[in-house]
Design a protein around this motif. Structure first.
Motif, PDB file in Angstrom:
ATOM      1  N   ALA A  19      -5.919  -7.152 -10.911  1.00 38.23           N
ATOM      2  CA  ALA A  19      -6.270  -6.602 -12.219  1.00 38.23           C
ATOM      3  C   ALA A  19      -5.849  -5.140 -12.332  1.00 38.23           C
ATOM      4  N   GLU A  20      -5.552  -4.497 -11.216  1.00 39.72           N
ATOM      5  CA  GLU A  20      -5.113  -3.107 -11.241  1.00 39.72           C
ATOM      6  C   GLU A  20      -3.742  -2.974 -11.890  1.00 39.72           C
ATOM      7  N   LEU A  21      -2.939  -4.023 -11.850  1.00 39.03           N
ATOM      8  CA  LEU A  21      -1.645  -4.047 -12.536  1.00 39.03           C
ATOM      9  C   LEU A  21      -1.777  -5.010 -13.704  1.00 39.03           C
ATOM     10  N   LEU A  22      -1.673  -4.477 -14.914  1.00 39.91           N
ATOM     11  CA  LEU A  22      -1.881  -5.268 -16.109  1.00 39.91           C
ATOM     12  C   LEU A  22      -0.587  -5.361 -16.912  1.00 39.91           C
ATOM     13  N   VAL A  23      -0.136  -6.592 -17.152  1.00 39.92           N
ATOM     14  CA  VAL A  23       1.072  -6.832 -17.941  1.00 39.92           C
ATOM     15  C   VAL A  23       0.661  -7.238 -19.352  1.00 39.92           C
ATOM     16  N   THR A  24       1.240  -6.580 -20.362  1.00 40.47           N
ATOM     17  CA  THR A  24       0.972  -6.908 -21.763  1.00 40.47           C
ATOM     18  C   THR A  24       2.291  -6.942 -22.532  1.00 40.47           C
ATOM     19  N   GLN A  25       2.243  -7.441 -23.747  1.00 35.33           N
ATOM     20  CA  GLN A  25       3.376  -7.458 -24.676  1.00 35.33           C
ATOM     21  C   GLN A  25       4.630  -8.079 -24.065  1.00 35.33           C
ATOM     22  N   TYR A  71      10.995  -8.679 -21.312  1.00 40.87           N
ATOM     23  CA  TYR A  71      10.503  -7.322 -21.541  1.00 40.87           C
ATOM     24  C   TYR A  71       8.981  -7.353 -21.560  1.00 40.87           C
ATOM     25  N   PHE A  72       8.349  -6.257 -21.144  1.00 34.94           N
ATOM     26  CA  PHE A  72       6.893  -6.186 -21.124  1.00 34.94           C
ATOM     27  C   PHE A  72       6.462  -4.762 -20.846  1.00 34.94           C
ATOM     28  N   THR A  73       5.163  -4.538 -20.950  1.00 36.03           N
ATOM     29  CA  THR A  73       4.556  -3.272 -20.570  1.00 36.03           C
ATOM     30  C   THR A  73       3.679  -3.553 -19.364  1.00 36.03           C
ATOM     31  N   ILE A  74       3.735  -2.684 -18.358  1.00 31.73           N
ATOM     32  CA  ILE A  74       2.889  -2.857 -17.180  1.00 31.73           C
ATOM     33  C   ILE A  74       2.147  -1.561 -16.901  1.00 31.73           C
ATOM     34  N   GLU A  75       0.833  -1.686 -16.755  1.00 31.67           N
ATOM     35  CA  GLU A  75      -0.041  -0.541 -16.495  1.00 31.67           C
ATOM     36  C   GLU A  75      -0.539  -0.600 -15.061  1.00 31.67           C
ATOM     37  N   ASN A  76      -0.484   0.532 -14.387  1.00 33.21           N
ATOM     38  CA  ASN A  76      -1.044   0.642 -13.043  1.00 33.21           C
ATOM     39  C   ASN A  76      -2.385   1.367 -13.159  1.00 33.21           C
ATOM     40  N   ASN A  77      -3.462   0.595 -13.139  1.00 30.72           N
ATOM     41  CA  ASN A  77      -4.806   1.145 -13.268  1.00 30.72           C
ATOM     42  C   ASN A  77      -5.441   1.476 -11.926  1.00 30.72           C
ATOM     43  N   SER A  78      -4.646   1.441 -10.863  1.00 30.07           N
ATOM     44  CA  SER A  78      -5.180   1.721  -9.525  1.00 30.07           C
ATOM     45  C   SER A  78      -5.132   3.219  -9.223  1.00 30.07           C
ATOM     46  N   HIS A  92      -3.414   4.361  -6.641  1.00 29.04           N
ATOM     47  CA  HIS A  92      -2.223   4.585  -5.811  1.00 29.04           C
ATOM     48  C   HIS A  92      -0.985   4.003  -6.489  1.00 29.04           C
ATOM     49  N   ALA A  93       0.169   4.492  -6.091  1.00 32.20           N
ATOM     50  CA  ALA A  93       1.435   3.992  -6.645  1.00 32.20           C
ATOM     51  C   ALA A  93       1.652   2.546  -6.210  1.00 32.20           C
ATOM     52  N   GLU A  94       2.305   1.788  -7.062  1.00 32.56           N
ATOM     53  CA  GLU A  94       2.709   0.416  -6.753  1.00 32.56           C
ATOM     54  C   GLU A  94       4.223   0.331  -6.919  1.00 32.56           C
ATOM     55  N   SER A 126      16.207  -2.487  -6.490  1.00 30.88           N
ATOM     56  CA  SER A 126      15.528  -3.051  -5.325  1.00 30.88           C
ATOM     57  C   SER A 126      14.025  -2.825  -5.413  1.00 30.88           C
ATOM     58  N   GLU A 127      13.627  -1.748  -6.106  1.00 30.56           N
ATOM     59  CA  GLU A 127      12.212  -1.509  -6.355  1.00 30.56           C
ATOM     60  C   GLU A 127      12.048  -0.552  -7.531  1.00 30.56           C
ATOM     61  N   VAL A 128      10.911  -0.682  -8.193  1.00 24.83           N
ATOM     62  CA  VAL A 128      10.559   0.195  -9.310  1.00 24.83           C
ATOM     63  C   VAL A 128       9.163   0.727  -9.031  1.00 24.83           C
ATOM     64  N   LYS A 129       9.041   2.040  -9.001  1.00 25.11           N
ATOM     65  CA  LYS A 129       7.755   2.688  -8.692  1.00 25.11           C
ATOM     66  C   LYS A 129       6.947   2.867  -9.966  1.00 25.11           C
ATOM     67  N   ILE A 130       5.675   2.494  -9.875  1.00 25.14           N
ATOM     68  CA  ILE A 130       4.728   2.735 -10.965  1.00 25.14           C
ATOM     69  C   ILE A 130       3.627   3.612 -10.387  1.00 25.14           C
ATOM     70  N   GLU A 131       3.611   4.857 -10.799  1.00 24.71           N
ATOM     71  CA  GLU A 131       2.603   5.802 -10.294  1.00 24.71           C
ATOM     72  C   GLU A 131       1.201   5.380 -10.725  1.00 24.71           C
ATOM     73  N   ALA A 132       0.192   5.823  -9.978  1.00 23.33           N
ATOM     74  CA  ALA A 132      -1.201   5.567 -10.339  1.00 23.33           C
ATOM     75  C   ALA A 132      -1.458   6.079 -11.741  1.00 23.33           C
ATOM     76  N   GLY A 133      -2.070   5.248 -12.574  1.00 21.99           N
ATOM     77  CA  GLY A 133      -2.383   5.638 -13.940  1.00 21.99           C
ATOM     78  C   GLY A 133      -1.212   5.594 -14.901  1.00 21.99           C
ATOM     79  N   GLN A 134      -0.029   5.219 -14.432  1.00 22.49           N
ATOM     80  CA  GLN A 134       1.170   5.218 -15.264  1.00 22.49           C
ATOM     81  C   GLN A 134       1.366   3.869 -15.952  1.00 22.49           C
ATOM     82  N   THR A 135       2.015   3.903 -17.113  1.00 28.60           N
ATOM     83  CA  THR A 135       2.434   2.702 -17.836  1.00 28.60           C
ATOM     84  C   THR A 135       3.949   2.724 -17.940  1.00 28.60           C
ATOM     85  N   LEU A 136       4.588   1.618 -17.562  1.00 27.70           N
ATOM     86  CA  LEU A 136       6.045   1.487 -17.694  1.00 27.70           C
ATOM     87  C   LEU A 136       6.357   0.463 -18.764  1.00 27.70           C
TER      88      LEU A 136
END
Length: 144
Positions: A18-24, A40-47, A49-51, A82-92
């Motif tokens: 639940a810390e990573l939430l995908v919407t839209q 396409y989508f929006t992903i929120e990192n609610n943790s 730490h970075a994911e 190869s990887e995409v970083k999502i910082e803590a509290g960030q939305t991509l």
């Protein structure tokens, strides 16, 4: 005692997803016969730490990959990530002209408003499943 430990472990794992939430989430509808498309989508990192997203899966295609559009020598081109970083509290935002999931080798034709299952995988081993609506390209909007 073992049952309690397994219950606690399953609750921890469920909460961490639940810390990573995908919407839209949407998949681009293209003309019949076109074998590839994009999600396409929006992903929120609610943790706290970075994911790192390291992969994608979809059972309606032969292969799914994380891609980004980059400028190279004055030209725009797609490049697998190869990887995409999502910082803590960030939305991509995974959107046209930027990050997206490239979907190769459609196994069947898609139709408007069809709902498809996809997932993204993290470096830490999490598998985040989500549903995406099939939409015509005019529905997609750029996020900056």
């Amino acid at each position: 005692m073992i049952r309690v430990a397994l219950l606690i472990l399953s609750l921890c794992c469920t909460l961490s997803h639940a810390e990573l939430l995908v919407t839209q989430a949407t998949v681009r509808l293209l003309p019949p016969g076109v074998p590839n498309t994009a999600a396409y989508f929006t992903i929120e990192n609610n943790s706290q730490h970075a994911e790192f997203l390291v992969g994608a899966k979809a059972n309606f295609v032969a292969k799914a990959e994380i891609h980004n559009h980059i400028h190279h020598n004055g030209m725009m081109k797609m490049q697998q990530q190869s990887e995409v970083k999502i910082e803590a509290g960030q939305t991509l935002h995974f959107a046209p002209g930027g990050l997206h999931i490239m979907l190769f080798g459609l196994k069947q034709p898609l139709s408007e408003n069809q709902v498809l299952d996809l997932s993204v995988q993290t470096k830490s081993g999490k598998n985040i499943r989500f549903k995406a609506d099939v939409k015509s390209p005019s529905i997609h909007k750029h996020h900056h």
